[in-house]
Design a protein around this motif. Structure first.
Motif, mmCIF file in Angstrom:
data_model
loop_
_atom_site.group_PDB
_atom_site.id
_atom_site.type_symbol
_atom_site.label_atom_id
_atom_site.label_comp_id
_atom_site.label_asym_id
_atom_site.label_seq_id
_atom_site.Cartn_x
_atom_site.Cartn_y
_atom_site.Cartn_z
ATOM 1 N N ALA A 284 -5.183 3.936 3.665
ATOM 2 C CA ALA A 284 -4.640 4.923 4.606
ATOM 3 C C ALA A 284 -5.425 6.229 4.500
ATOM 4 N N GLU A 285 -5.153 7.126 5.432
ATOM 5 C CA GLU A 285 -5.829 8.432 5.439
ATOM 6 C C GLU A 285 -5.413 9.288 4.254
ATOM 7 N N THR A 286 -4.118 9.240 3.932
ATOM 8 C CA THR A 286 -3.605 10.013 2.793
ATOM 9 C C THR A 286 -2.715 9.104 1.956
ATOM 10 N N ALA A 287 -2.535 9.496 0.689
ATOM 11 C CA ALA A 287 -1.684 8.692 -0.198
ATOM 12 C C ALA A 287 -0.245 8.681 0.315
ATOM 13 N N SER A 288 0.252 9.868 0.692
ATOM 14 C CA SER A 288 1.642 9.925 1.181
ATOM 15 C C SER A 288 1.797 9.138 2.478
ATOM 16 N N GLY A 289 0.770 9.208 3.343
ATOM 17 C CA GLY A 289 0.823 8.449 4.597
ATOM 18 C C GLY A 289 0.849 6.946 4.316
ATOM 19 N N GLY A 290 0.052 6.524 3.328
ATOM 20 C CA GLY A 290 0.015 5.103 2.968
ATOM 21 C C GLY A 290 1.353 4.630 2.435
ATOM 22 N N LEU A 291 1.955 5.443 1.577
ATOM 23 C CA LEU A 291 3.256 5.063 1.016
ATOM 24 C C LEU A 291 4.315 5.042 2.120
ATOM 25 N N ARG A 292 4.257 6.039 3.031
ATOM 26 C CA ARG A 292 5.248 6.093 4.121
ATOM 27 C C ARG A 292 5.147 4.825 4.980
ATOM 28 N N ARG A 293 3.917 4.427 5.301
ATOM 29 C CA ARG A 293 3.722 3.237 6.147
ATOM 30 C C ARG A 293 4.276 1.988 5.448
ATOM 31 N N LEU A 294 3.956 1.858 4.155
ATOM 32 C CA LEU A 294 4.462 0.701 3.404
ATOM 33 C C LEU A 294 5.989 0.709 3.367
ATOM 34 N N ARG A 295 6.565 1.887 3.077
ATOM 35 C CA ARG A 295 8.028 1.981 2.974
ATOM 36 C C ARG A 295 8.691 1.602 4.302
ATOM 37 N N THR A 296 8.071 1.987 5.403
ATOM 38 C CA THR A 296 8.636 1.636 6.713
ATOM 39 C C THR A 296 8.554 0.125 6.926
#
Ligand code: NAD
Length: 352
Positions: A284-296
């Motif tokens: 992902a572009e950012t770590a938080s963005g990657g985690l958010r996408r996975l969590r969704t």
């Protein structure tokens, strides 16, 4: 920048093979002893029975409880003595592995661990015991399982909700290892490989609940996560979850799943090189963005209030966490920052 570090690797045999736990447990028991005590909760008897059938001289201890109450540990120790056990076999999640560790702590008996969740206790030398609402932990080489047998088929019965929470518990081991007190390039490499395996495996576990591919990836990621965590130690995330779990008896995996995005958002901007590595591992572009996408994608647990925490508990939690903030956390942890972080985790709001 020069590359300078001291890294310690824990000695342990790891066998990874789906549908082969029974054969491997029998071989490991034969190597380590003759009279096994198999620790497996009644709820996991469908997983333990084939193992017991392959161990003619085994006794079965069924009493397992979350966070290893001292009285439960005492009864398991008595069962080991009564059976004259010379090897312990644990079949179950972190609570079951934890009970085997409590027996090993006082008896020195070797453990063959067969994990059935992604908690990761099997790859650490950390034990925990609870008495009068207080959890005490410590590390001791006697409790490190001699052999871990990973069989992804044993996780097929883990319900989707528990798979998600437990998988995010493992992911938290990876993320927190990036800034934990003993973080180093070796445990960071393991942690990043763990992020890759978990973030590809967990959506597959949900998408193909009867398939083994996602579960193998998730279990492999959980192992890498636990090795990284055992080596790097507890960072801020684990300190927060330890306090919350102990003070308010919150479920372990779900607490980790809810708190992780908040701690990632707090710490990652202060360590941009590690943030970038985590982002890459998430794809992902950012770590938080990657985690958010996975969590969704996997419908992750959102709020501490859904898991039994009251808003009035927050001030006491903040005081207790402030007392155990690890030295060297990437950002200074103040009461105001913790208040914001915990309020968001409690209410299920996205971090800033
Ligand atoms: P757990 O062992 O309590 O299991 C959670 C639930 O899942 C239980 O109801 C159990 O019966 C069920 N379950 C387990 N495997 C199953 C399967 N394959 N199919 C169906 N149901 C199954 O919880 P956990 O999250 O695995 O472990 C949490 C505990 O582990 C906590 O006490 C935590 O402190 C400890 N832990 C310790 C370490 C360490 O290094 N010492 C590391 C991680 C976790």
């Amino acid at each position: 920048m020069s590359l300078t570090f001291t890294h310690e690797t824990l000695p342990q045999r790891v066998v990874f093979a789906s549908n082969q736990a029974v054969r491997h447990v029998a071989a490991e028991v034969a190597r380590l002893g003759r009279r096994p005590l198999v620790i497996a909760a009644g709820a996991e008897r469908h997983l333990a029975e084939p193992v017991l059938a392959a161990l003619p001289d085994a006794a079965h201890h069924r009493e397992v409880a979350m966070h290893v109450p001292v009285a439960v540990a005492e009864r398991a120790r008595a069962a080991a003595a009564e059976h004259d056990a010379d090897v312990l076999v644990s079949v179950g999640g972190g609570s079951t592995t934890g009970l085997a560790k409590a027996v090993a702590l006082t008896t020195g008996l070797p453990i063959v661990a067969v994990p059935t969740t992604y908690a990761g206790s099997e790859a650490t030398d950390v034990w925990g015991l609870t008495e009068n609402g207080r959890k005490t932990t410590g590390s001791d080489r006697r409790v490190l399982p001699r052999t871990v047998i990973y069989d992804a088929a044993l996780t097929l019965s883990l319900p989707a909700e528990l798979s998600v929470a437990s998988g995010l518990n493992a992911l938290a081991h990876c993320v927190d290892s990036m800034w934990a007190p003993r973080t180093d390039p070796v445990n960071q490499a393991l942690a990043l490989a763990g992020v890759r395996a978990l973030s590809s495996g967990l959506p597959l576990v949900l998408g193909e609940p009867h398939g083994l591919e996602g579960r193998e990836q998730a279990l492999y990621g959980a192992y890498l996560a636990a090795v990284a965590f055992a080596s790097a130690g507890s960072g801020l995330h684990h300190k927060i979850c330890h306090v919350l779990g102990g003070m308010f008896n919150l479920p372990h995996a779900q607490t980790h799943a809810v708190v992780l995005p908040q701690v990632l958002a707090l710490n990652a901007p202060a360590v941009p090189d590690r943030e970038r590595q985590l982002a890459e591992a998430f794809g992902a572009e950012t770590a938080s963005g990657g985690l958010r996408r996975l969590r969704t994608r996997i419908d992750a647990p959102r709020a501490l209030r859904d898991h039994g925490m009251r808003e009035t508990d927050l001030p006491a939690a903040i005081d207790a966490i402030l007392a155990v903030v690890p030295a060297g956390n990437p950002v200074p942890v103040t009461a105001a920052r913790l208040d914001l972080l915990l309020r968001r985790a409690w209410a299920g709001e996205e971090p800033e």
